[in-house]
Design an enzyme around this catalytic site. Structure first.
Site, PDB file in Angstrom:
ATOM      1  N   LYS A 133       0.978 -11.404   0.799  1.00 26.02           N
ATOM      2  CA  LYS A 133       2.427 -11.262   0.635  1.00 26.02           C
ATOM      3  C   LYS A 133       2.892 -12.305  -0.372  1.00 26.02           C
ATOM      4  CE  LYS A 133       3.920  -8.229   3.849  1.00 26.02           C
ATOM      5  NZ  LYS A 133       4.801  -7.087   3.541  1.00 26.02           N
ATOM      6  N   LYS A 235       4.047   4.500   4.040  1.00 32.74           N
ATOM      7  CA  LYS A 235       4.265   4.059   5.420  1.00 32.74           C
ATOM      8  C   LYS A 235       4.798   5.263   6.208  1.00 32.74           C
ATOM      9  CE  LYS A 235       5.170  -0.865   4.609  1.00 32.74           C
ATOM     10  NZ  LYS A 235       4.809  -1.013   3.191  1.00 32.74           N
TER      11      LYS A 235
END
Length: 320
Positions: A133, A235
Site C-alpha cells: 500500500k 472487487k
C-alpha cells in the site's frame, strides 16, 4: 422445496486497520444460505465502509426482501452490488455453477520490511509477487521503500495500490526514487492519481504500469486499450452479481489486460469463495486475498492453514 436462512455478524478487527481515513474496528456483514431440496448455497453480503455505496443496514433490508421473493420462486437478482454478489454466489453454489476448485495462494501484503517479506515469500510457489500500500505516507518514503524491496529481492514483482492518493507531482516524487531498472518489476500501480487522465500521463512518463480499480465502478468507465495500463483489479463485493464480474474479466482479457480478483476485507467464508472465483475466472493469476490476518476470527468456512478460531453457523445471529 425452497428454504433460506439469513445471518448477521460482526467480526472484531485488529487495531490499526484504516480505510479512507477512518479506523475499521469491526467488519459487519450478512450471510444468506439457500436450500432447494438437498442442495445448499451460501453467499456473503458485506458492504465495505467508505467504498460501497450502500450501508450494512440498507443491504440487510434489500437482502431480506430478495430472499422472500426467491422463496416465492422469483429468480431476479437485487440491484445493490453487495447483495447482488452475495445472492448470486449462493445461487451459483446451489446450482453447481461455482466450481469447488480454489486458488488459495495470496499476494502477501508487505509493510516495508524486506527481511519479513523474504521469509513470507520463501514458501511461495511460482512467481514471487507481493502487494504494498502506498499513498499513506510521504511519496518519497514510498518510493524509497519500493526501491529497497525490489533491490533486496531480485526476483520480486510488486503490486502497488495508491487509492488515488497522489497529485501528479507527488506521483512523480514517488517515481523519482524508484530505479528505472527496477520499474519493469512493478507489475502495476493501482490508481496513482485522482483522475484517470493524470494516472495515464504518469504511466506514459515513468514507464510504470498502472491498473484500474475504483475506475471500474464509475458510470463513464469503458474498457479500452490505453498505453501504460496493464491490469484491472476487480472487487466483486463492490461490483455486483457474478455475471457482471465475469463480464468485466472477459472484457479485460479481450484487451490483453491482467484481471485480478481482489478482497474487500470479506470474512473467511467470503474469501474462500473469492479463491474459487479466481481459480475459475482468472486461472494462473494470483488473486489479492491476503486480508484474513486483519480479523480476529473466522466464520463457517475456514481458510486453509489459518490458525484463527472459526465460528460455526449456530454461533451467529439468525435473522430469518
Amino acid at each position: 422445496m425452497r428454504s433460506a436462512q439469513v445471518y448477521r455478524w460482526q467480526i472484531p478487527m485488529d487495531a490499526g486497520v484504516v480505510l479512507r481515513d477512518r479506523r475499521l474496528k469491526t467488519r459487519d456483514g450478512l450471510y444468506v444460505c439457500l436450500r432447494d431440496g438437498e442442495r445448499e448455497g451460501w453467499g456473503e453480503i458485506s458492504p465495505l465502509p467508505g467504498f460501497s455505496s450502500e450501508t450494512w443496514e440498507e443491504a440487510q433490508t434489500a437482502l431480506l426482501t430478495w430472499v422472500n421473493d426467491w422463496l416465492q420462486r422469483s429468480d431476479a437478482l437485487p440491484e445493490m452490488p453487495s447483495v447482488a454478489f452475495g445472492a448470486s454466489c449462493a445461487l451459483a453454489e446451489l446450482t453447481g455453477v461455482l466450481p469447488a476448485a480454489a486458488d488459495y495462494r495470496a499476494a502477501p501484503l508487505c509493510t516495508g520490511d524486506p527481511d519479513d517479506l523474504v521469509l513470507r515469500l520463501a514458501d511461495m510457489p511460482g512467481e514471487k509477487i507481493a502487494k504494498v500500500k502506498v499513498g499513506l505516507y510521504e511519496a518519497v518514503r514510498d518510493g524509497m521503500v519500493v526501491n529497497l524491496l525490489l533491490e533486496a529481492i531480485p526476483d520480486l514483482h510488486l503490486r502497488l495500490d495508491a487509492n488515488r492518493a497522489w497529485t501528479p507531482l507527488k506521483a512523480q516524487q514517488f517515481a523519482k526514487y524508484v530505479n528505472p531498472d527496477y520499474r519493469p518489476r512493478i507489475a502495476f500501480l493501482e490508481e496513482p492519481c485522482k483522475t484517470r487522465d493524470d494516472s495515464c500521463a504518469f504511466a506514459r512518463e515513468t514507464g510504470i504500469a498502472i491498473a484500474w480499480d475504483e475506475s471500474l465502478r464509475e458510470p463513464d468507465f469503458v474498457f479500452e486499450a490505453q498505453e501504460g495500463v496493464s491490469a484491472v483489479v476487480i472487487k466483486p463485493m463492490l461490483t455486483g452479481a457474478l455475471d457482471k464480474v465475469r463480464a468485466q474479466v472477459a472484457a479485460a482479457h479481450a484487451l490483453g489486460l491482467t484481471a485480478v480478483i481482489s478482497s474487500s476485507i470479506e470474512s473467511s467464508l467470503g474469501l474462500t469463495q473469492l479463491a474459487r472465483i479466481a481459480a475459475w475466472l482468472t486461472p494462473g493469476t494470483l488473486p489479492g486475498l491476503d486480508t484474513l490476518h486483519l480479523m480476529q476470527t473466522q466464520q463457517v468456512r475456514p481458510w486453509p492453514g489459518s490458525a484463527l478460531p472459526c465460528l460455526n453457523r449456530d454461533e451467529l445471529e439468525r435473522l430469518l
